[in-house]
Design a protein around this motif. Structure first.
Motif, PDB file in Angstrom:
ATOM      1  N   PHE A 128       0.833  -1.208   0.000  1.00 42.84           N
ATOM      2  CA  PHE A 128       0.000   0.000   0.000  1.00 42.84           C
ATOM      3  C   PHE A 128       0.864   1.253   0.000  1.00 42.84           C
ATOM      4  O   PHE A 128       2.045   1.216   0.328  1.00 42.84           O
ATOM      5  CB  PHE A 128      -0.920   0.018   1.229  1.00 42.84           C
ATOM      6  CG  PHE A 128      -1.734  -1.227   1.394  1.00 42.84           C
ATOM      7  CD1 PHE A 128      -2.853  -1.455   0.592  1.00 42.84           C
ATOM      8  CD2 PHE A 128      -1.387  -2.189   2.335  1.00 42.84           C
ATOM      9  CE1 PHE A 128      -3.597  -2.605   0.738  1.00 42.84           C
ATOM     10  CE2 PHE A 128      -2.131  -3.339   2.483  1.00 42.84           C
ATOM     11  CZ  PHE A 128      -3.241  -3.550   1.682  1.00 42.84           C
ATOM     12  N   GLU A 132      -4.020   4.528   1.937  1.00 44.19           N
ATOM     13  CA  GLU A 132      -4.257   3.101   2.143  1.00 44.19           C
ATOM     14  C   GLU A 132      -3.226   2.501   3.086  1.00 44.19           C
ATOM     15  O   GLU A 132      -3.547   1.651   3.911  1.00 44.19           O
ATOM     16  CB  GLU A 132      -4.225   2.368   0.798  1.00 44.19           C
ATOM     17  CG  GLU A 132      -5.510   2.482   0.007  1.00 44.19           C
ATOM     18  CD  GLU A 132      -6.667   1.774   0.704  1.00 44.19           C
ATOM     19  OE1 GLU A 132      -6.617   0.537   0.846  1.00 44.19           O
ATOM     20  OE2 GLU A 132      -7.613   2.462   1.118  1.00 44.19           O
ATOM     21  N   LYS A 135      -4.158   3.450   6.528  1.00 44.15           N
ATOM     22  CA  LYS A 135      -5.307   2.650   6.970  1.00 44.15           C
ATOM     23  C   LYS A 135      -4.849   1.280   7.468  1.00 44.15           C
ATOM     24  O   LYS A 135      -5.243   0.829   8.560  1.00 44.15           O
ATOM     25  CB  LYS A 135      -6.294   2.487   5.819  1.00 44.15           C
ATOM     26  CG  LYS A 135      -7.429   1.540   6.107  1.00 44.15           C
ATOM     27  CD  LYS A 135      -8.311   1.352   4.877  1.00 44.15           C
ATOM     28  CE  LYS A 135      -9.391   0.301   5.120  1.00 44.15           C
ATOM     29  NZ  LYS A 135     -10.214   0.086   3.895  1.00 44.15           N
ATOM     30  N   TYR A 136      -3.989   0.595   6.698  1.00 41.91           N
ATOM     31  CA  TYR A 136      -3.618  -0.764   7.074  1.00 41.91           C
ATOM     32  C   TYR A 136      -2.564  -0.808   8.179  1.00 41.91           C
ATOM     33  O   TYR A 136      -2.495  -1.782   8.929  1.00 41.91           O
ATOM     34  CB  TYR A 136      -3.166  -1.546   5.836  1.00 41.91           C
ATOM     35  CG  TYR A 136      -4.361  -2.078   5.072  1.00 41.91           C
ATOM     36  CD1 TYR A 136      -4.949  -3.283   5.431  1.00 41.91           C
ATOM     37  CD2 TYR A 136      -4.927  -1.351   4.044  1.00 41.91           C
ATOM     38  CE1 TYR A 136      -6.065  -3.760   4.764  1.00 41.91           C
ATOM     39  CE2 TYR A 136      -6.047  -1.814   3.369  1.00 41.91           C
ATOM     40  CZ  TYR A 136      -6.612  -3.021   3.731  1.00 41.91           C
ATOM     41  OH  TYR A 136      -7.725  -3.484   3.076  1.00 41.91           O
TER      42      TYR A 136
END
Length: 421
Positions: A128, A132, A135-136
């Motif tokens: 990512f 993103e 987020k992860y």
């Protein structure tokens, strides 16, 4: 997003929960183990050391594991690490008549945990970018905290039946192996995106975000030196975060029981309930880290996290009644939930893909160094001045660090503006 990507992300996050089981899972079984091996010389010390032994191995070997991750296939390192994790961790159940065998199993478990932590973090950083990735990274921290709550509780239940049973929880890793094999893929590293390349210079040292368009860095600055500075800074922050986190499981149960005589609720000690609640708050905040990150740079989030934990600990030191401690744990949990993904996201954005394994190895070592030094540095304060004093001392330390970071941020921002980055 295709279903294969969803499965890949899901099982990568599930695998990241294994790291929290390393020491905490068998902690409730220690009294039973001590009874079983009471005939050994220094039995109490040996049994207690089984909890911290994997962490010692991780501190020593995580940088080496990071180098291996960079030089080989990340997926392969993850598969081997998970396999060793299941076998070595569960060996305590099968070889329960030999303390030496359990000791060796715990050493190998430390190697496996280092491999899982480093490879999971590096894979997420490679899969990512931008929002993103934020987020992860937040989800990875959240899954770790949720896993801690679940596995610590399960270990406590199983230890009530037999001290050997908590070791069976480690076999869960073997169930994940086929899914890791089929769904997790070796990342194809493309050229670093322009926004990340710009971010990797002095802009990152100033704590700016990956998704901002930034001018090219000044030729007077060394990209390698700046990236090393970011890594060093993030390692320090990772160590501080875990140092602060372990103030709760190490000291709070004793502090709370010393000043209150309230009966447990449903058989659960109130101190344990408060610590569990703090872990849940950490998970929820980390889960939403990508949203929190919008509009704030890394330094601002780190200052906020340090200040919130300090404020929570000051309230705990003031008066450890249940309602106030519950509120204080919530504040501290928010701060801890911000700091953990922020540090990993920051360093992964600064380090190019070819060196992310080594960077994750350094962060992993720093995390467990923080775990080690927390009791070593705080227990003397407890012995001299009491539990309230140790919470005040740590709160003042965190506030001081936040102030230094704030002043440093202002100075770096002025410098980067002056040199035109």
């Amino acid at each position: 997003m295709s279903s294969n990507y969803r499965y890949r992300n899901c099982f990568l996050l599930l695998t990241s929960t294994l790291t929290v089981m390393a020491g905490a899972t068998i902690a409730p079984a220690l009294p039973g183990m001590l009874s079983a091996f009471s005939g050994y010389p220094n039995a109490e010390w040996l049994v207690k050391s089984l909890v911290t032994l994997p962490a010692l191995v991780i501190v020593l070997l995580a940088p080496l594991v990071g180098w291996v991750v960079d030089k080989s296939h990340k997926k392969l390192v993850l598969i081997i690490s998970v396999a060793i994790y299941g076998v070595a961790g569960g060996s305590g159940y099968l070889l329960n008549e030999s303390l030496l065998a359990i000791f060796i199993g715990r050493l190998l478990l430390g190697v496996a945990v280092a491999g899982v932590m480093v490879s999971c973090g590096a894979l997420i950083a490679d899969y990512f970018s931008g929002p993103e990735r934020a987020k992860y990274m937040g989800l990875m921290a959240a899954f770790g905290s949720f896993g801690g709550v679940v596995f610590m509780g399960l270990g406590s239940v199983l230890a009530g039946f037999s001290w050997q049973l908590p070791f069976t929880i480690y076999f869960v890793a073997l169930l994940l192996l086929p899914f890791i094999w089929f769904f997790i893929t070796e990342p194809v590293i493309a050229q670093q995106p322009a926004t990340e390349a710009k971010e990797s210079g002095a802009s990152l040292l100033a704590g700016q975000q990956a998704d901002l368009q930034l001018p090219q860095q000044s030729p007077r600055q060394s990209p390698t030196a700046i990236k090393n500075s970011v890594l060093t800074l993030c390692c320090a922050f990772a160590c501080i975060e875990v140092f602060a986190l372990y103030m709760m499981p190490i000291h709070f149960p004793f502090y709370y029981s010393d000043v209150t005589n309230i009966a447990p609720i449903g058989g659960l000690p109130l101190a344990g309930m408060i610590i569990t609640w703090m872990l849940l708050v950490m998970s929820l905040v980390s889960f939403n880290f990508a949203k929190l990150r919008r509009g704030f740079n890394y330094y601002q989030l780190q200052i906020a996290g340090l200040s919130l934990v300090a404020l929570g600990y000051l309230f705990i030191a003031f008066k450890p009644v249940f309602s106030l401690c519950f509120f204080s744990a919530t504040i501290a949990g928010v701060g801890l939930g911000i700091m953990r993904p922020n540090v990993v996201m920051w360093v992964m954005s600064a380090i190019p893909p070819a060196h992310r394994g080594k960077a994750m190895g350094a962060i992993t070592s720093s995390v467990f160094i923080g775990q080690f030094i927390s009791p070593l540095l705080t227990q003397p304060i407890v012995q001299m001045w009491g539990y309230s004093a140790v919470y005040v001392s740590v709160a003042l330390l965190l506030f001081s660090i936040a102030l230094v970071v704030a002043i440093g941020t202002a100075l770096v921002s002025r410098y980067t503006a002056k040199v035109g980055v």
